[in-house]
Every structure is written in structure tokens, then in C-alpha cells.
Design an enzyme around this catalytic site. Sequence first.
Site, PDB file in Angstrom:
ATOM      1  N   GLY A   1       0.791  -1.236   0.000  1.00 24.22           N
ATOM      2  CA  GLY A   1       0.000   0.000   0.000  1.00 24.22           C
ATOM      3  C   GLY A   1       0.815   1.274   0.000  1.00 24.22           C
ATOM      4  N   SER A   2       2.002   1.246  -0.622  1.00 25.61           N
ATOM      5  CA  SER A   2       2.789   2.488  -0.594  1.00 25.61           C
ATOM      6  C   SER A   2       2.170   3.559  -1.494  1.00 25.61           C
ATOM      7  CB  SER A   2       4.252   2.224  -0.967  1.00 25.61           C
ATOM      8  OG  SER A   2       4.384   1.948  -2.340  1.00 25.61           O
ATOM      9  N   ASN A   3       1.546   3.162  -2.595  1.00 27.07           N
ATOM     10  CA  ASN A   3       0.866   4.170  -3.426  1.00 27.07           C
ATOM     11  C   ASN A   3      -0.339   4.747  -2.697  1.00 27.07           C
ATOM     12  OD1 ASN A   3       1.915   4.664  -6.272  1.00 27.07           O
ATOM     13  ND2 ASN A   3       2.137   2.440  -6.062  1.00 27.07           N
TER      14      ASN A   3
ATOM     15  N   ARG B   1     -16.270 -14.106  -8.090  1.00 25.84           N
ATOM     16  CA  ARG B   1     -15.695 -12.787  -8.347  1.00 25.84           C
ATOM     17  C   ARG B   1     -16.738 -11.669  -8.210  1.00 25.84           C
ATOM     18  NH1 ARG B   1     -11.001 -11.871 -10.276  1.00 25.84           N
ATOM     19  NH2 ARG B   1     -10.795 -13.939 -11.189  1.00 25.84           N
TER      20      ARG B   1
ATOM     21  N   ARG C   1      -6.401  -8.090  -8.102  1.00 29.54           N
ATOM     22  CA  ARG C   1      -7.597  -8.875  -8.434  1.00 29.54           C
ATOM     23  C   ARG C   1      -8.157  -8.388  -9.757  1.00 29.54           C
ATOM     24  NH1 ARG C   1      -9.946 -13.044  -6.707  1.00 29.54           N
ATOM     25  NH2 ARG C   1     -12.055 -12.228  -6.759  1.00 29.54           N
TER      26      ARG C   1
ATOM     27  N   ASN D   1      -6.131   3.414 -12.216  1.00 31.16           N
ATOM     28  CA  ASN D   1      -5.174   2.403 -11.776  1.00 31.16           C
ATOM     29  C   ASN D   1      -3.773   2.925 -12.054  1.00 31.16           C
ATOM     30  OD1 ASN D   1      -4.166  -0.176 -10.945  1.00 31.16           O
ATOM     31  ND2 ASN D   1      -3.883  -0.719 -13.114  1.00 31.16           N
TER      32      ASN D   1
ATOM     33  N   HIS E   1       0.052   1.574 -13.014  1.00 33.40           N
ATOM     34  CA  HIS E   1       0.706   0.387 -13.550  1.00 33.40           C
ATOM     35  C   HIS E   1       2.185   0.704 -13.787  1.00 33.40           C
ATOM     36  CE1 HIS E   1       1.016  -3.415 -15.621  1.00 33.40           C
ATOM     37  NE2 HIS E   1       1.678  -2.803 -16.589  1.00 33.40           N
TER      38      HIS E   1
ATOM     39  N   SER F   1       2.448   4.420 -15.393  1.00 29.52           N
ATOM     40  CA  SER F   1       1.304   5.062 -16.044  1.00 29.52           C
ATOM     41  C   SER F   1       0.111   5.040 -15.110  1.00 29.52           C
ATOM     42  CB  SER F   1       0.889   4.287 -17.308  1.00 29.52           C
ATOM     43  OG  SER F   1       1.983   4.047 -18.158  1.00 29.52           O
TER      44      SER F   1
ATOM     45  N   ASP G   1      -5.213  -3.501 -17.630  1.00 32.97           N
ATOM     46  CA  ASP G   1      -4.195  -2.467 -17.869  1.00 32.97           C
ATOM     47  C   ASP G   1      -4.425  -1.724 -19.184  1.00 32.97           C
ATOM     48  OD1 ASP G   1      -3.010  -3.201 -15.467  1.00 32.97           O
ATOM     49  OD2 ASP G   1      -1.733  -4.690 -16.440  1.00 32.97           O
TER      50      ASP G   1
ATOM     51  N   ALA H   1       8.711   7.377  -8.592  1.00 30.48           N
ATOM     52  CA  ALA H   1       7.968   8.113  -9.624  1.00 30.48           C
ATOM     53  C   ALA H   1       6.461   7.854  -9.497  1.00 30.48           C
ATOM     54  CB  ALA H   1       8.460   7.701 -11.008  1.00 30.48           C
ATOM     55  N   GLU H   2       6.093   6.615  -9.167  1.00 34.21           N
ATOM     56  CA  GLU H   2       4.669   6.280  -9.019  1.00 34.21           C
ATOM     57  C   GLU H   2       4.019   7.164  -7.954  1.00 34.21           C
ATOM     58  OE1 GLU H   2       3.613   2.141  -8.482  1.00 34.21           O
ATOM     59  OE2 GLU H   2       5.311   1.485  -9.692  1.00 34.21           O
TER      60      GLU H   2
HETATM   61  C1  GRF Z   1       2.987  -0.796  -7.691  1.00 38.48           C
HETATM   62  O1  GRF Z   1       4.193  -1.024  -8.366  1.00 38.48           O
HETATM   63  C2  GRF Z   1       1.899  -0.524  -8.666  1.00 38.48           C
HETATM   64  O2  GRF Z   1       2.331   0.148  -9.812  1.00 38.48           O
HETATM   65  C3  GRF Z   1       1.435  -1.900  -9.042  1.00 38.48           C
HETATM   66  O3  GRF Z   1       1.513  -2.623  -7.841  1.00 38.48           O
HETATM   67  C4  GRF Z   1       2.495  -2.055  -7.005  1.00 38.48           C
HETATM   68  C5  GRF Z   1       1.823  -1.755  -5.695  1.00 38.48           C
HETATM   69  O4  GRF Z   1       2.714  -1.315  -4.707  1.00 38.48           O
HETATM   70  N1  GRF Z   1       0.115  -1.846  -9.626  1.00 38.48           N
HETATM   71  P1  GRF Z   1       2.153  -0.632  -3.397  1.00 38.48           P
HETATM   72  O5  GRF Z   1       1.211  -1.656  -2.735  1.00 38.48           O
HETATM   73  O6  GRF Z   1       1.408   0.597  -3.802  1.00 38.48           O
HETATM   74  O7  GRF Z   1       3.317  -0.337  -2.548  1.00 38.48           O
END
Ligand code: GRF
Length: 316
Positions: A14-16, A66, A92, A108, A110, A137, A146, A174-175
Amino acid sequence: MQKAKVGVLISGRGSNMAALLYAAKAESCPYEIVMVAANDPDAAGLTLAAAEGIRTFGQSHKGYKRAEFDRIIDAKLRAAGAQYVALAGYMRLLSPEFVSGWEGRMLNIHPSLLPKYKGLDTHQRAIDAGDSHAGCSVHIVTAELDDGPVLGQTAVAILPGDTADSLAARILIAEHQLYSRTLADFVTRERQPDWLLNKVRESALALPQADEIVSHGMPCFGIVKGKKFAYFTRDHHGDGIIALLVKTTAPEEQASLIEADPARYYRPAYFGNEWVGIRLDLGDTDWDHVAQRLRESWRQVAPRKLLGLMDIADEF
Ligand code: GRF
């Protein structure tokens, strides 16, 4: 300004999600995180979100079909008031029902420069291909994995000796920057006059023999060499409003619309009661309804010959 409410779906670290959450702490950030949900109750990101005072939900998908599991998540998101969904490492595949329920409102992130390297193992694939740059992206989620319109990308140089892990770690930096910036732009675009005008234009100019001119300083749509059926007004006479003016279909309609939804409909000054104003700057515009109103308005002014053509077209 009201902040857009975002629900985040994660599966692990969950870092993003954390990057989105901390960016949202700035007063000027146009979104707030209203819920973080995971398909794993032990996802590390849930602990962090809970500690930051965010509503969380963790439930394993195991044992569920699902679509059934997605319905549970959907209900939680809606109960939390989410208007947008941000997928952040949510591992998922989503059911078509879930995707269509959030159409145009789910993003999303990616770790590749889409359309390159959809799916997994993106970093190794970029290295193996000898690419000079990898990257990340943010895109709108559609039914295909994606896929969907890309809203923003950051290219990240591949260094000599990079491994999949070292490259992934750098792309992650970068994300974290890209996601919150892109999400902020995305939730505010529906309040930007140019974006709103384009949305109106798309529907208005799709009507038979419609054209666009500027009248009284406003973009205005009419029938070629004929009458006008719509005006787009932005801050006219300094009223601070972005709205669409369309013709009413019956004498009492202006009053009844205003009575039913006074925050959205208004009586446009100087236009009499044959027109009604529809606010477009409230952040929850129903664009199918707007297209419908444009069509009705067009019908009010279209010459009989054109109306006949439209009726024939409607039958197909
Ligand atoms: C990230 O690299 C994201 O681009 C991909 O999954 C990874 C998730 O990392 N979809 P985090 O859980 O956000 O740290």
C-alpha cells in the site's frame, strides 16, 4: 470547494495508497481518501490507513465468486461515500459489473509505460527488451486489463546493472509522485470550463445540422442558418456560474425544474421563461441527462423537415 471522495483498493504494502493519503493532507488537495479496502485482511496498508484515521475494510476474497466479492467491496465504497476509486496494487481482476458501476471514475497505476508491458513482470521485461527507459502510467480502468485511456506517465531511466528490484524501487518513487498529481487533475477536470464546454459541444454538435458560434460572448449552439438551442455560460456578468442554457419544453417547466432541484436549475437573466439554466459546475452532472436536454431543446427550434428526419433516425 468540496473535496472529491476517493476509495482506494489495495492488496498488500500500500505504498501508493500512502502517497495518495499523505498528498491529501495538503489543504489545497482536491480529493480526500474516504476508505481503504483490501482483499486481504492482513494487508500492511490497512494498518497504516487505520492509524491515519481512515475507514478500512479487509476481507479475503477466498470462497467468493468474483462478482459476489466485488459487490461487497462496491457496497463498502458506496457506504463510505466514494465518488472515485483508485486501484493501488490491487491484485484482483474485477468483474464487468464492478467496472461498469465505476465507469470513468476508477483509476489504476501500472509500473510500465503503457501500452508496453501490460500484466506482471513489467520491470524485467523492460530490462530484457533493452529499453532505455521504463516507467509508470496512470490510466482509467476499463474492462480490459491495464487498458483504458492513459492520463499520465513518468519515464524512468534504466541504469546499467539495474535488476528488476532496483528498477522497481526507483519507479516506485515516480509512481508516488505521479499518482496523486494525476488523481488531483482528474477529479478537478469536471469543474474546468474548457472540459465542460467540450462535453457540451460533443453532444450539441452531434445533433443534425448543428453549428457553434459566439453570441453575447457565450459559445452558442444553433441550427445552421436557424435558431439557437443552447448557450454555454461561464461567469457571465461575473456570476461565477458555469452552466448550460437550454429551451424548456412547456411553459411551466422552468418553474417546476427549479422547484425540484433549486441548486441545479435556475432562471437565466434576460432569457424569459422559455429557457432554463442547468449548472454544470456542481461536480455531479449527469451527462446523459444533459444530452437529453440538448436534444429536447434542439427539437424546440428545429424546422419540421429536420424533425421528421430525427424521428425516422430515432426509430432505428
Ligand atoms: C505498484 O508497483 C503498482 O504500480 C502496481 O503494484 C504495485 C503496488 O505497490 N500496480 P504498493 O502496494 O502501492 O506499494
